[in-house]
Motif scaffolding. Structure first.
Motif, PDB file in Angstrom:
ATOM      1  N   PHE A  14     -97.553   0.795  -7.480  1.00  0.00           N
ATOM      2  CA  PHE A  14     -96.841  -0.526  -7.446  1.00  0.00           C
ATOM      3  C   PHE A  14     -97.816  -1.406  -7.860  1.00  0.00           C
ATOM      4  O   PHE A  14     -97.682  -2.430  -8.536  1.00  0.00           O
ATOM      5  CB  PHE A  14     -96.353  -0.815  -6.040  1.00  0.00           C
ATOM      6  N   ALA A  15     -99.197  -1.294  -7.446  1.00  0.00           N
ATOM      7  CA  ALA A  15    -100.642  -2.411  -7.767  1.00  0.00           C
ATOM      8  C   ALA A  15    -100.746  -2.234  -9.275  1.00  0.00           C
ATOM      9  O   ALA A  15    -100.981  -3.390  -9.861  1.00  0.00           O
ATOM     10  CB  ALA A  15    -101.586  -2.104  -6.718  1.00  0.00           C
ATOM     11  N   GLN A  16    -100.699  -1.091  -9.791  1.00  0.00           N
ATOM     12  CA  GLN A  16    -100.915  -1.034 -11.200  1.00  0.00           C
ATOM     13  C   GLN A  16     -99.863  -1.554 -12.128  1.00  0.00           C
ATOM     14  O   GLN A  16    -100.030  -2.087 -12.931  1.00  0.00           O
ATOM     15  CB  GLN A  16    -101.002   0.448 -11.691  1.00  0.00           C
ATOM     16  N   SER A  38     -85.286  -4.736 -15.768  1.00  0.00           N
ATOM     17  CA  SER A  38     -85.020  -4.434 -14.390  1.00  0.00           C
ATOM     18  C   SER A  38     -85.488  -3.333 -13.668  1.00  0.00           C
ATOM     19  O   SER A  38     -86.002  -2.652 -14.463  1.00  0.00           O
ATOM     20  CB  SER A  38     -83.390  -4.162 -14.167  1.00  0.00           C
ATOM     21  N   ALA A  39     -85.783  -3.455 -12.470  1.00  0.00           N
ATOM     22  CA  ALA A  39     -86.537  -2.156 -11.864  1.00  0.00           C
ATOM     23  C   ALA A  39     -85.822  -0.779 -12.270  1.00  0.00           C
ATOM     24  O   ALA A  39     -86.339   0.180 -12.394  1.00  0.00           O
ATOM     25  CB  ALA A  39     -86.621  -2.418 -10.302  1.00  0.00           C
ATOM     26  N   VAL A  48     -91.557   6.662 -11.813  1.00  0.00           N
ATOM     27  CA  VAL A  48     -91.803   6.486 -10.790  1.00  0.00           C
ATOM     28  C   VAL A  48     -90.381   6.009  -9.794  1.00  0.00           C
ATOM     29  O   VAL A  48     -89.431   5.865 -10.575  1.00  0.00           O
ATOM     30  CB  VAL A  48     -92.618   5.118 -10.806  1.00  0.00           C
ATOM     31  N   ASN A  49     -90.523   6.033  -8.612  1.00  0.00           N
ATOM     32  CA  ASN A  49     -89.277   5.608  -7.625  1.00  0.00           C
ATOM     33  C   ASN A  49     -88.912   4.037  -7.864  1.00  0.00           C
ATOM     34  O   ASN A  49     -89.778   3.477  -8.138  1.00  0.00           O
ATOM     35  CB  ASN A  49     -89.762   5.991  -6.216  1.00  0.00           C
ATOM     36  N   LEU A  50     -87.809   3.801  -7.841  1.00  0.00           N
ATOM     37  CA  LEU A  50     -87.247   2.316  -8.003  1.00  0.00           C
ATOM     38  C   LEU A  50     -88.028   1.550  -6.897  1.00  0.00           C
ATOM     39  O   LEU A  50     -88.332   0.397  -7.305  1.00  0.00           O
ATOM     40  CB  LEU A  50     -85.649   2.366  -7.749  1.00  0.00           C
ATOM     41  N   LEU A  54     -89.873  -2.251  -7.229  1.00  0.00           N
ATOM     42  CA  LEU A  54     -89.421  -3.462  -6.545  1.00  0.00           C
ATOM     43  C   LEU A  54     -90.433  -3.839  -5.886  1.00  0.00           C
ATOM     44  O   LEU A  54     -90.725  -5.149  -5.601  1.00  0.00           O
ATOM     45  CB  LEU A  54     -88.515  -2.967  -5.619  1.00  0.00           C
ATOM     46  N   HIS A  55     -91.426  -2.981  -5.168  1.00  0.00           N
ATOM     47  CA  HIS A  55     -92.784  -3.601  -4.443  1.00  0.00           C
ATOM     48  C   HIS A  55     -93.544  -4.275  -5.325  1.00  0.00           C
ATOM     49  O   HIS A  55     -94.116  -5.278  -4.974  1.00  0.00           O
ATOM     50  CB  HIS A  55     -93.514  -2.078  -3.839  1.00  0.00           C
TER      51      HIS A  55
END
Length: 131
Positions: A14-16, A38-39, A48-50, A54-55
């Motif tokens: 998520f940070a990347q 959109s996510a 990756v996971n949705l 979102l994070h």
């Protein structure tokens, strides 16, 4: 918009993703008012996971770089313009420092010394409506 990430890197995914969007904003490739994908679109394309996307979007929202609007998705805020302008000013500063023989580590230390503490500059978290 091109989002870059490395699943083998130490930084969380998520940070990347957030860093990649920040870089697009700083470079001026994403401008105020533009919508991010959109996510649901990004997650499968990155594998990756949705919730990971979102994070990342929530982190960018908390920084004031995007707004999450129901029905419109993620929209780049006016802060993008200021970030792109600041990047240009920093590029000039880096060039001046190099001309003066000041290396990147010394310049970074000077900036860190002048910067206010992170808690003093962090934007207020936005309240989320309860369902």
């Amino acid at each position: 918009m091109l989002i870059r990430m490395d699943p083998r890197a130490d930084a969380p995914l998520f940070a990347q993703i957030a860093a990649s969007v920040r870089a697009e904003i700083a470079a001026g490739r994403l401008r105020a008012g533009e919508r991010l994908p959109s996510a649901k679109q990004i997650a499968p394309s990155l594998g990756v996971n949705l919730h990971t996307v979102l994070h990342a979007y929530q982190e960018l929202r908390d920084e004031g770089l995007i707004e999450l609007r129901r029905g419109r998705g993620a929209v780049v805020t006016d802060a993008a313009t200021r970030v792109a302008e600041l990047r240009a000013e920093l590029a000039d500063l880096v060039a001046r420092a190099a001309d003066a023989g000041i290396g990147p580590d010394t310049l970074a230390a000077l900036i860190a010394d002048l910067a206010p503490a992170p808690s003093a500059t962090a934007p207020e978290p936005q309240e989320r409506p309860t369902p």
